[in-house]
Design a protein around this motif. Structure first.
Motif, mmCIF file in Angstrom:
data_model
loop_
_atom_site.group_PDB
_atom_site.id
_atom_site.type_symbol
_atom_site.label_atom_id
_atom_site.label_comp_id
_atom_site.label_asym_id
_atom_site.label_seq_id
_atom_site.Cartn_x
_atom_site.Cartn_y
_atom_site.Cartn_z
ATOM 1 N N PHE A 65 0.940 -1.165 -0.146
ATOM 2 C CA PHE A 65 0.002 -0.022 0.004
ATOM 3 C C PHE A 65 0.918 1.185 0.082
ATOM 4 C CE2 PHE A 65 -1.412 3.382 2.950
ATOM 5 C CZ PHE A 65 -2.599 3.872 2.335
ATOM 6 N N TYR A 66 1.956 1.270 0.899
ATOM 7 C CA TYR A 66 2.630 2.729 0.898
ATOM 8 C C TYR A 66 3.281 3.026 -0.133
ATOM 9 C CZ TYR A 66 6.211 5.710 2.645
ATOM 10 O OH TYR A 66 7.128 6.711 2.855
ATOM 11 N N PRO A 67 3.954 2.402 -1.115
ATOM 12 C CA PRO A 67 4.557 3.470 -2.492
ATOM 13 C C PRO A 67 3.654 4.210 -3.017
ATOM 14 C CG PRO A 67 5.250 1.025 -2.287
ATOM 15 C CD PRO A 67 4.337 0.898 -1.346
ATOM 16 N N ASN A 68 2.616 3.856 -3.211
ATOM 17 C CA ASN A 68 1.563 4.804 -4.001
ATOM 18 C C ASN A 68 0.332 5.518 -3.126
ATOM 19 O OD1 ASN A 68 2.726 4.075 -6.474
ATOM 20 N ND2 ASN A 68 1.763 2.103 -6.380
ATOM 21 N N SER A 69 0.663 5.500 -1.490
ATOM 22 C CA SER A 69 -0.109 5.890 -0.914
ATOM 23 C C SER A 69 -0.334 7.646 -0.660
ATOM 24 C CB SER A 69 -0.282 5.245 0.514
ATOM 25 O OG SER A 69 0.996 5.900 1.068
ATOM 26 N N GLY A 70 0.841 8.070 -0.939
ATOM 27 C CA GLY A 70 0.947 9.591 -0.742
ATOM 28 C C GLY A 70 1.352 9.847 0.807
ATOM 29 N N TRP A 71 1.455 8.802 1.690
ATOM 30 C CA TRP A 71 2.049 9.068 2.998
ATOM 31 C C TRP A 71 3.569 9.425 2.989
ATOM 32 C CZ3 TRP A 71 -0.258 5.197 7.339
ATOM 33 C CH2 TRP A 71 -1.427 5.128 7.064
ATOM 34 N N LYS A 72 4.048 10.432 4.017
ATOM 35 C CA LYS A 72 5.247 10.883 3.876
ATOM 36 C C LYS A 72 5.969 10.196 4.970
ATOM 37 C CE LYS A 72 3.564 15.011 2.111
ATOM 38 N NZ LYS A 72 3.540 16.482 2.263
ATOM 39 N N ARG A 73 7.445 9.990 4.606
ATOM 40 C CA ARG A 73 8.145 9.197 5.820
ATOM 41 C C ARG A 73 9.001 10.545 6.481
ATOM 42 N NH1 ARG A 73 12.445 5.362 3.441
ATOM 43 N NH2 ARG A 73 13.394 5.450 5.502
ATOM 44 N N THR A 74 9.189 10.691 7.624
ATOM 45 C CA THR A 74 10.061 11.823 8.360
ATOM 46 C C THR A 74 11.038 11.195 9.420
ATOM 47 O OG1 THR A 74 9.836 13.600 9.658
ATOM 48 C CG2 THR A 74 7.798 11.809 10.058
ATOM 49 N N GLY A 75 12.079 11.767 9.257
ATOM 50 C CA GLY A 75 13.346 11.433 10.049
ATOM 51 C C GLY A 75 13.300 12.340 11.068
ATOM 52 N N ILE A 76 12.373 13.585 11.425
ATOM 53 C CA ILE A 76 12.498 14.468 12.400
ATOM 54 C C ILE A 76 12.714 13.655 13.801
ATOM 55 C CG2 ILE A 76 11.417 16.388 13.449
ATOM 56 C CD1 ILE A 76 10.223 17.066 10.466
ATOM 57 N N GLN A 77 13.346 14.260 14.715
ATOM 58 C CA GLN A 77 13.480 13.833 15.969
ATOM 59 C C GLN A 77 13.734 15.072 16.938
ATOM 60 O OE1 GLN A 77 13.537 10.553 17.363
ATOM 61 N NE2 GLN A 77 12.522 10.226 15.498
ATOM 62 N N ALA A 78 13.229 15.032 18.064
ATOM 63 C CA ALA A 78 13.549 16.212 18.929
ATOM 64 C C ALA A 78 13.895 15.594 20.490
ATOM 65 C CB ALA A 78 12.253 17.189 19.111
ATOM 66 N N GLU A 79 14.623 16.160 21.223
ATOM 67 C CA GLU A 79 14.897 15.599 22.644
ATOM 68 C C GLU A 79 14.440 16.189 23.708
ATOM 69 O OE1 GLU A 79 19.144 16.281 23.265
ATOM 70 O OE2 GLU A 79 19.683 14.752 21.657
ATOM 71 N N HIS A 80 13.622 15.502 24.596
ATOM 72 C CA HIS A 80 12.925 15.920 25.636
ATOM 73 C C HIS A 80 13.313 15.005 26.902
ATOM 74 C CE1 HIS A 80 9.438 16.688 28.242
ATOM 75 N NE2 HIS A 80 9.219 17.742 27.611
ATOM 76 N N PRO A 81 13.545 15.547 28.232
ATOM 77 C CA PRO A 81 13.895 15.083 29.244
ATOM 78 C C PRO A 81 13.054 13.700 29.455
ATOM 79 C CG PRO A 81 13.923 17.267 29.747
ATOM 80 C CD PRO A 81 13.294 17.159 28.375
ATOM 81 N N THR A 82 11.748 13.614 29.287
ATOM 82 C CA THR A 82 11.048 12.435 29.586
ATOM 83 C C THR A 82 11.091 11.459 28.383
ATOM 84 O OG1 THR A 82 9.092 13.263 28.274
ATOM 85 C CG2 THR A 82 9.062 14.007 30.743
ATOM 86 N N LEU A 83 11.329 11.724 27.464
ATOM 87 C CA LEU A 83 11.693 10.647 26.265
ATOM 88 C C LEU A 83 13.229 10.282 26.021
ATOM 89 C CD1 LEU A 83 9.862 12.757 23.390
ATOM 90 C CD2 LEU A 83 9.260 11.294 25.204
ATOM 91 N N LYS A 84 13.956 9.901 27.512
ATOM 92 C CA LYS A 84 15.119 9.377 27.466
ATOM 93 C C LYS A 84 14.942 8.322 28.637
ATOM 94 C CE LYS A 84 17.935 13.735 26.933
ATOM 95 N NZ LYS A 84 18.869 14.523 27.484
ATOM 96 N N PRO A 85 15.721 6.886 28.363
ATOM 97 C CA PRO A 85 15.487 5.871 29.227
ATOM 98 C C PRO A 85 16.305 6.178 30.481
ATOM 99 C CG PRO A 85 17.066 5.419 27.401
ATOM 100 C CD PRO A 85 16.414 6.689 27.226
ATOM 101 N N ALA A 86 15.982 5.617 31.529
ATOM 102 C CA ALA A 86 16.561 6.013 32.823
ATOM 103 C C ALA A 86 17.924 5.041 32.764
ATOM 104 C CB ALA A 86 15.704 4.917 34.074
ATOM 105 N N PRO A 87 18.767 5.932 33.297
ATOM 106 C CA PRO A 87 20.267 5.379 33.324
ATOM 107 C C PRO A 87 20.427 3.898 33.894
ATOM 108 C CG PRO A 87 20.439 7.539 34.132
ATOM 109 C CD PRO A 87 18.689 7.170 33.849
#
Length: 265
Positions: A65-87
């Motif tokens: 389905f995906y190749p002709n769907s018009g859906w877009k892929r994205t590599g955007i990422q942003a850091e946030h303190p709550t989005l980090k695994p605990a040490p």
């Protein structure tokens, strides 16, 4: 009437594996559909190495389905303190993917402050994580809620809530955010056209002038009065209809006694 913000729909693997091609085709009616690169890579992996035949079949269906769907892929990422695994805390493959999708959603919300980013996932902890980021233009929902939205063409309460929150941001603040968004600190993109610049994202919303505040307040009061009047008329009409059906004699007697109706002469 003010135009609604664009809607950007970001999918997690848990949502894709719950759907089918006939449903996927309908989602473009609600907004632009996006796939984090990590999700697309996981789907491709499942096409040949899924642990269950049903999962492998669904992954192959989406790959067709995906190749002709018009859906877009994205590599955007942003850091946030709550989005980090605990040490020192080892994460499962699924947990790492959930963090990646949440970071992508956070990055997109920062990159496109005038758009509503909607994360679709059947992972409740992940949806709670997205909610905890507390951005006006970022929310999440399970796949079943998205299906209901596209079928009945009625926005879910969570979407209406965030659209209302976004209306509190002034147009000047929105446009400033759009101009500076590609340089948001901590936001990364794999696409050349979204390369970062040296400008920082402006997060301070402009204030409405006193005149605009009064105009907005008057508009809200009039809208509320009109809405209440229409609701009252509809309610009275419904009561009158039911009364007429259940007891036409008493209804006709009441109707003829009204001053504006009277008895025909």
């Amino acid at each position: 009437m003010a135009l609604l913000p664009p809607v950007l729909i970001l999918f997690d693997t848990t949502a894709l594996l719950a759907g089918r091609s006939l449903e996927w085709q309908e989602f473009a009616r609600l907004g632009e559909c996006y796939l984090p690169e990590a999700v697309l890579e996981q789907i491709e992996f499942m096409c040949d190495r899924a642990s269950e035949p049903e999962v492998e079949s669904k992954a192959r269906e989406f790959s067709r389905f995906y190749p002709n769907s018009g859906w877009k892929r994205t590599g955007i990422q942003a850091e946030h303190p709550t989005l980090k695994p605990a040490p020192g805390h080892a994460l499962s493959k699924r947990a790492r993917l959930a963090l990646t999708v949440s970071s992508c959603a956070y990055g997109m919300a920062l990159r496109y402050p005038s758009s509503l980013v909607v994360v679709v996932a059947n992972d409740q902890p992940m949806l709670q994580q997205v909610l905890g980021l507390q951005l006006k233009n970022l929310c999440g929902m399970p796949y079943t809620a998205l299906i209901q939205w596209v079928r009945v063409q009625r926005r879910p309460p969570v979407i209406n809530h965030h659209l209302q929150l976004m209306r509190t941001v002034t147009p000047n603040a929105d446009s400033a955010g759009q101009r500076s968004a590609p340089g948001t600190p901590g936001v990364k993109s794999a696409h050349p056209r979204a390369a970062p610049s040296t400008h920082a994202l402006s997060t301070t919303p402009g204030a409405y002038t006193a005149k605009r505040q009064r105009s907005y307040a008057r508009s809200r009061r009039w809208s509320s009065l009109v809405s209440s009047f229409v609701s009252l008329v509809i309610l009275l009409g419904a009561i009158a209809t039911i009364w007429h059906i259940l007891s036409p004699a008493s209804f006709n007697q009441f109707w003829r006694s009204l001053p504006l109706v009277g008895t025909p002469r």
